[in-house]
Design a protein around this motif. Structure first.
Motif, PDB file in Angstrom:
ATOM      1  N   UNK A   1       0.886  -1.255   0.257  1.00  0.00           N
ATOM      2  CA  UNK A   1       0.176   0.033  -0.074  1.00  0.00           C
ATOM      3  C   UNK A   1       0.845   1.342  -0.014  1.00  0.00           C
ATOM      4  N   UNK A   2       0.429   2.135  -0.836  1.00  0.00           N
ATOM      5  CA  UNK A   2       1.228   3.759  -0.718  1.00  0.00           C
ATOM      6  C   UNK A   2       0.905   4.276   0.637  1.00  0.00           C
ATOM      7  N   UNK A   3       2.297   4.791   1.415  1.00  0.00           N
ATOM      8  CA  UNK A   3       1.715   5.368   2.696  1.00  0.00           C
ATOM      9  C   UNK A   3       0.744   6.244   2.775  1.00  0.00           C
ATOM     10  N   UNK A   4       0.323   7.157   1.647  1.00  0.00           N
ATOM     11  CA  UNK A   4      -0.549   7.988   1.662  1.00  0.00           C
ATOM     12  C   UNK A   4      -2.024   7.336   1.728  1.00  0.00           C
ATOM     13  N   UNK A   5      -2.130   6.064   1.178  1.00  0.00           N
ATOM     14  CA  UNK A   5      -3.214   5.527   1.157  1.00  0.00           C
ATOM     15  C   UNK A   5      -3.345   5.005   2.710  1.00  0.00           C
ATOM     16  N   UNK A   6      -2.339   4.358   3.345  1.00  0.00           N
ATOM     17  CA  UNK A   6      -2.520   3.904   4.496  1.00  0.00           C
ATOM     18  C   UNK A   6      -3.053   4.979   5.557  1.00  0.00           C
ATOM     19  N   UNK A   7      -2.440   6.156   5.376  1.00  0.00           N
ATOM     20  CA  UNK A   7      -2.471   7.394   6.405  1.00  0.00           C
ATOM     21  C   UNK A   7      -4.098   7.840   6.247  1.00  0.00           C
ATOM     22  N   UNK A   8      -4.390   7.878   4.914  1.00  0.00           N
ATOM     23  CA  UNK A   8      -5.821   8.256   4.642  1.00  0.00           C
ATOM     24  C   UNK A   8      -6.721   7.459   5.191  1.00  0.00           C
ATOM     25  N   UNK A   9      -6.706   5.942   5.017  1.00  0.00           N
ATOM     26  CA  UNK A   9      -7.516   5.143   5.741  1.00  0.00           C
ATOM     27  C   UNK A   9      -7.346   5.149   6.945  1.00  0.00           C
ATOM     28  N   UNK A  10      -6.362   5.614   7.913  1.00  0.00           N
ATOM     29  CA  UNK A  10      -6.554   5.450   9.259  1.00  0.00           C
ATOM     30  C   UNK A  10      -7.181   6.851   9.748  1.00  0.00           C
ATOM     31  N   UNK A  11      -6.990   8.098   8.825  1.00  0.00           N
ATOM     32  CA  UNK A  11      -7.626   9.047   9.212  1.00  0.00           C
ATOM     33  C   UNK A  11      -9.180   9.015   9.105  1.00  0.00           C
ATOM     34  N   UNK A  12      -9.523   8.420   8.210  1.00  0.00           N
ATOM     35  CA  UNK A  12     -11.051   8.003   8.013  1.00  0.00           C
ATOM     36  C   UNK A  12     -11.639   7.199   8.982  1.00  0.00           C
ATOM     37  N   UNK A  13     -10.797   6.057   9.359  1.00  0.00           N
ATOM     38  CA  UNK A  13     -11.148   5.108  10.513  1.00  0.00           C
ATOM     39  C   UNK A  13     -11.517   5.881  11.686  1.00  0.00           C
ATOM     40  N   UNK A  14     -10.310   6.770  12.208  1.00  0.00           N
ATOM     41  CA  UNK A  14     -10.588   7.523  13.376  1.00  0.00           C
ATOM     42  C   UNK A  14     -11.760   8.430  13.466  1.00  0.00           C
ATOM     43  N   UNK A  15     -12.193   9.035  12.445  1.00  0.00           N
ATOM     44  CA  UNK A  15     -13.231   9.962  12.560  1.00  0.00           C
ATOM     45  C   UNK A  15     -14.560   9.180  12.331  1.00  0.00           C
ATOM     46  N   UNK A  16     -14.432   8.119  12.041  1.00  0.00           N
ATOM     47  CA  UNK A  16     -15.685   7.396  11.796  1.00  0.00           C
ATOM     48  C   UNK A  16     -16.125   6.880  13.009  1.00  0.00           C
ATOM     49  N   UNK A  17     -15.170   6.605  14.158  1.00  0.00           N
ATOM     50  CA  UNK A  17     -15.722   6.333  15.396  1.00  0.00           C
ATOM     51  C   UNK A  17     -16.379   7.471  15.933  1.00  0.00           C
ATOM     52  N   UNK A  18     -16.251   8.675  15.595  1.00  0.00           N
ATOM     53  CA  UNK A  18     -16.990   9.977  16.093  1.00  0.00           C
ATOM     54  C   UNK A  18     -18.297  10.098  15.218  1.00  0.00           C
ATOM     55  N   UNK A  19     -18.470   9.370  14.435  1.00  0.00           N
ATOM     56  CA  UNK A  19     -19.749   9.502  13.609  1.00  0.00           C
ATOM     57  C   UNK A  19     -19.604  10.348  12.125  1.00  0.00           C
ATOM     58  N   UNK A  20     -18.459  10.754  11.793  1.00  0.00           N
ATOM     59  CA  UNK A  20     -18.196  11.285  10.404  1.00  0.00           C
ATOM     60  C   UNK A  20     -18.517  10.293   9.378  1.00  0.00           C
ATOM     61  N   UNK A  21     -19.280  10.763   8.279  1.00  0.00           N
ATOM     62  CA  UNK A  21     -19.333  10.040   7.193  1.00  0.00           C
ATOM     63  C   UNK A  21     -18.452  10.639   5.904  1.00  0.00           C
TER      64      UNK A  21
END
Length: 351
Positions: A101-121
């Motif tokens: 995986x490209x590092x930008x893809x890894x970090x993008x996915x992690x950012x999305x997962x963190x905010x999903x826990x707070x209810x962000x779509x």
């Protein structure tokens, strides 16, 4: 002519090839487009009709004998080649490299997962934007420097037909931020909502270790009744602790953005030097990672949301900057150079 055929027939009968190359030379000599048989048939055209009755049969038999000799040995050499090339199933298999995986893809996915826990779509929008969504609706004044060609890649879309003498041009631009997606979301939906908007953006900047003409952003938006700056701070505190660990320090500095009021920039303690000072943090021990603030009431009114009833906050961060600090990468250009040696370092990372 008949004596030639007799002589060549003797040569064919005595032919015994040792290699496939010998057989190929035989084919070219006798059966090729410039070979002996072709020459004999050309010569045959000039003989008398009486001689043709005798030589025709002899010539055809000669051609058949040459073809039979070639085909016989051709089959033998084909069998030998197949036997030589036959795979040995007892040999160990050949390995193949697994992609990473490209590092930008890894970090993008992690950012999305963190905010999903707070209810962000998630929300998405076009990369080519009109002036309203990229600038005007976000409270950018006409004289704002971000509208200048030095900062923005503008494109032109003709309106009207070629026959119109007064064909007008409407300005479009490669989006300079994913805030344009916020405008589209607020126009299309009614509060409350929480959304995260990742995507690629473009700015007319010189390429260097710290800047590029295209990069990636993630912007967040939360609009509801009684949303406060305290909600914004706690949301971002949670993000930093999840991304960089519980020991990471955070500070907010007053700033200015046309679409938020009040506005702030958020710094974290440098993950590379641990606050001691390094080129990444410019010896300060702190690195700015995002801008944020409360949505300006004018922006809410521009998209048809009652600013007396609803408030909201927004924030935006560059994925490259977040990735730099997470993996201690010091040159932005590495992300887009497609160097397999660089990408291979992340093959053990999982999402």
């Amino acid at each position: 002519m008949q004596s030639k055929i007799s002589q060549y027939t003797t040569e064919i009968e005595a032919f015994e090839p040792k290699t496939a190359e010998d057989l190929e030379r035989f084919r070219i000599r006798f059966l090729g487009t410039k070979g002996i048989i072709k020459d004999l048939f050309d010569e045959f055209k000039s003989v008398s009709a009486e001689e043709k009755r005798v030589l025709g049969k002899v010539l055809n038999q000669f051609k058949q004998s040459a073809e039979a000799k070639f085909n016989a040995f051709k089959d033998d050499f084909t069998e030998q080649t197949n036997a030589t090339n036959k795979e040995d199933l007892t040999l160990p298999g050949e390995g193949f490299q697994i992609g990473a995986r490209h590092p930008l893809s890894l970090v993008r996915k992690q950012i999305v997962e963190i905010f999903k826990r707070l209810g962000f779509v998630l929300a998405e929008g076009p990369e080519i934007e009109d002036d309203w969504h990229n600038f005007s609706a976000l409270n950018f004044p006409e004289e704002h420097p971000a509208r200048d060609m030095q900062d923005t890649f503008f494109v032109q879309k003709p309106t009207g037909t070629e026959s119109d003498e007064d064909t007008k041009q409407e300005a479009f631009a490669l989006r300079t931020h994913t805030s344009s997606v916020q405008v589209r979301l607020m126009e299309a939906r009614k509060p409350p909502f929480r959304a995260l908007m990742p995507g690629r953006v473009y700015r007319n900047e010189a390429i260097s270790a710290r800047a590029h003409c295209f990069f990636h952003q993630v912007e967040g938006l939360y609009v509801d009744e009684k949303v406060s700056f305290a909600d914004l701070k706690q949301t971002l505190y949670y993000f930093v602790q999840e991304m960089y660990g519980e020991g990471t320090k955070v500070r907010f500095r007053p700033s200015y953005f046309p679409f938020t009021e009040p506005s702030a920039e958020m710094d974290i303690s440098c993950t590379i030097c641990k606050g001691a000072g390094c080129p990444m943090c410019k010896q300060s021990g702190w690195v700015e990672i995002l801008g944020c603030g409360m949505i300006d009431p004018n922006v809410l009114e521009n998209v048809g949301i009652d600013s007396k009833k609803y408030t909201g906050f927004a924030f935006g961060m560059g994925i490259e900057r977040i990735t730099n600090l997470k993996y201690q990468i010091k040159d932005l250009r590495l992300f887009s150079e497609n160097d397999v040696r660089f990408l291979k370092q992340f093959e053990t990372e999982v999402i």
